[in-house]
Design a protein around this motif. Sequence first.
Motif, short mmCIF file in Angstrom:
data_model
loop_
_atom_site.label_atom_id
_atom_site.label_comp_id
_atom_site.label_asym_id
_atom_site.label_seq_id
_atom_site.Cartn_x
_atom_site.Cartn_y
_atom_site.Cartn_z
N ASN A 121 0.27 -1.35 0.14
CA ASN A 121 -0.16 0.31 0.14
C ASN A 121 0.56 1.35 -0.17
O ASN A 121 0.89 2.57 -0.98
CB ASN A 121 -1.05 0.57 1.15
N GLU A 122 2.09 1.32 0.43
CA GLU A 122 2.85 2.37 0.91
C GLU A 122 3.73 2.31 -0.51
O GLU A 122 3.91 3.51 -1.28
CB GLU A 122 4.23 2.00 1.56
N HIS A 123 4.40 1.70 -1.06
CA HIS A 123 4.41 2.38 -3.03
C HIS A 123 4.41 1.39 -3.80
O HIS A 123 5.01 2.11 -4.78
CB HIS A 123 5.88 0.79 -2.24
N LYS A 124 3.25 0.96 -3.79
CA LYS A 124 1.82 0.84 -4.41
C LYS A 124 2.82 0.07 -6.25
O LYS A 124 2.87 0.65 -7.08
CB LYS A 124 1.96 2.17 -5.08
N HIS A 125 3.33 -1.26 -5.56
CA HIS A 125 4.11 -1.78 -6.89
C HIS A 125 5.00 -2.76 -5.66
O HIS A 125 4.73 -2.40 -5.29
CB HIS A 125 5.25 -0.80 -7.29
N PHE A 126 4.39 -3.92 -6.52
CA PHE A 126 4.79 -4.98 -5.73
C PHE A 126 5.89 -5.00 -5.67
O PHE A 126 7.01 -5.34 -5.17
CB PHE A 126 4.47 -6.13 -6.95
N LYS B 265 -6.51 -5.98 -5.56
CA LYS B 265 -6.80 -5.64 -7.30
C LYS B 265 -6.06 -5.85 -8.28
O LYS B 265 -4.64 -5.24 -8.08
CB LYS B 265 -7.41 -4.46 -7.70
N ARG B 266 -5.66 -7.08 -8.58
CA ARG B 266 -4.45 -7.52 -9.52
C ARG B 266 -5.03 -6.93 -11.35
O ARG B 266 -5.96 -7.07 -11.55
CB ARG B 266 -4.47 -9.06 -8.84
N ASP B 267 -3.17 -6.50 -11.37
CA ASP B 267 -3.47 -6.66 -13.20
C ASP B 267 -2.25 -6.53 -13.26
O ASP B 267 -1.64 -7.14 -12.45
CB ASP B 267 -4.35 -4.89 -13.47
N ARG B 268 -1.78 -6.20 -14.57
CA ARG B 268 -0.25 -6.52 -14.33
C ARG B 268 0.62 -5.40 -13.68
O ARG B 268 1.73 -6.28 -13.11
CB ARG B 268 0.12 -5.78 -16.00
N ASN B 269 0.87 -4.63 -13.20
CA ASN B 269 1.06 -3.38 -11.99
C ASN B 269 -0.14 -3.30 -10.81
O ASN B 269 -1.49 -3.74 -11.10
CB ASN B 269 1.35 -2.15 -12.75
N PHE B 270 0.38 -2.63 -10.04
CA PHE B 270 -0.58 -2.50 -9.13
C PHE B 270 -1.89 -1.70 -9.74
O PHE B 270 -1.44 -0.67 -9.90
CB PHE B 270 0.49 -2.47 -7.42
#
Length: 313
Positions: A14-19, A50-55
């Motif tokens: 949630n903090e970094h918005k990136h897996f 919520k999943r997609d290719r990116n967060f």
Amino acid sequence: MNLLSSLRYLVALNEHKHFGRAAQACHITQPALSNALRALEAEFRVVIVKRDRNFVGLTPEGERVLASAQLMLREHAILQQDLSGDAHLPGGPLRIAAVPTAIPILARFAAQLQARHPGILPIVLSMSSAELEKGLLNLSLDLALGYTERMDPSEVRLTAWPQYTEHYFLLRRALLPESEQLEIGPAAAWRDVAALPLCLLTPDMHNRTIVDAALTTAGVSVKPAIETNSILTMVLSVAAGTVCSVMPGALVGAVRSYRELEALPLVSPEVRTPIGFMSHAAARPSRALEAALHLAQDATWLQHAASHSGQLL
């Protein structure tokens, strides 16, 4: 599944918005982070991410899990400190933040707090008002210094600790530099500011809202020559160029050694804005936060803060 670790990974995501960045921050691989989050979803039988290719974001159910995760991790950290051998001594990291215009005061506060309690590690951050409020509510911040007037009277989740009153100055290059330090000159009217080339903070900053409102009250508007979200840029653009700036006393106080500058108190209208610390009202404070709040209410500290902000007399 290690529940606390999985909750920690969710907070990081949630903090970094990136897996990838979240995994790096947690010192694990991206597949390991993804697997832990899927295990968390299986545990609670809901879709969290919520999943997609990116967060993309969190689901409504994920937001509820996140809120509980933040509270549980905070309580876990406090419990660890309480059970440690030095439980009677404040220690550990303390995340404190301020709006850019209050950073000089927060820096002084952090230095005094660390001198009193060497076991505390202040982590000092600069954020917008909206980011401060969000950080306090989601418990990613322990303490924040900002504009308490923004607090909704019906919002009971935050507590304010008054610190000082913000006064405003026109900062410009002096015609005759002083021999030792910046001079506080005669008062200037807000309406006269509009005719000058100005470097101001960007419109998303609350300080800019205050400045624009004062100019509107004075019956004028302004088109800045430079806009920035950096207080260092504001100061250096005045020192190095031909622009002026409108700054609160805390920033002017931080550049008193620039003898080639002068600051004129702004009047008509008289603009005074309360600045205070804010903390989460319901969350149990750590010993480090208790020590910080004790300092924030100390008369000697409050006098020190006032002498480096406000009117700068």
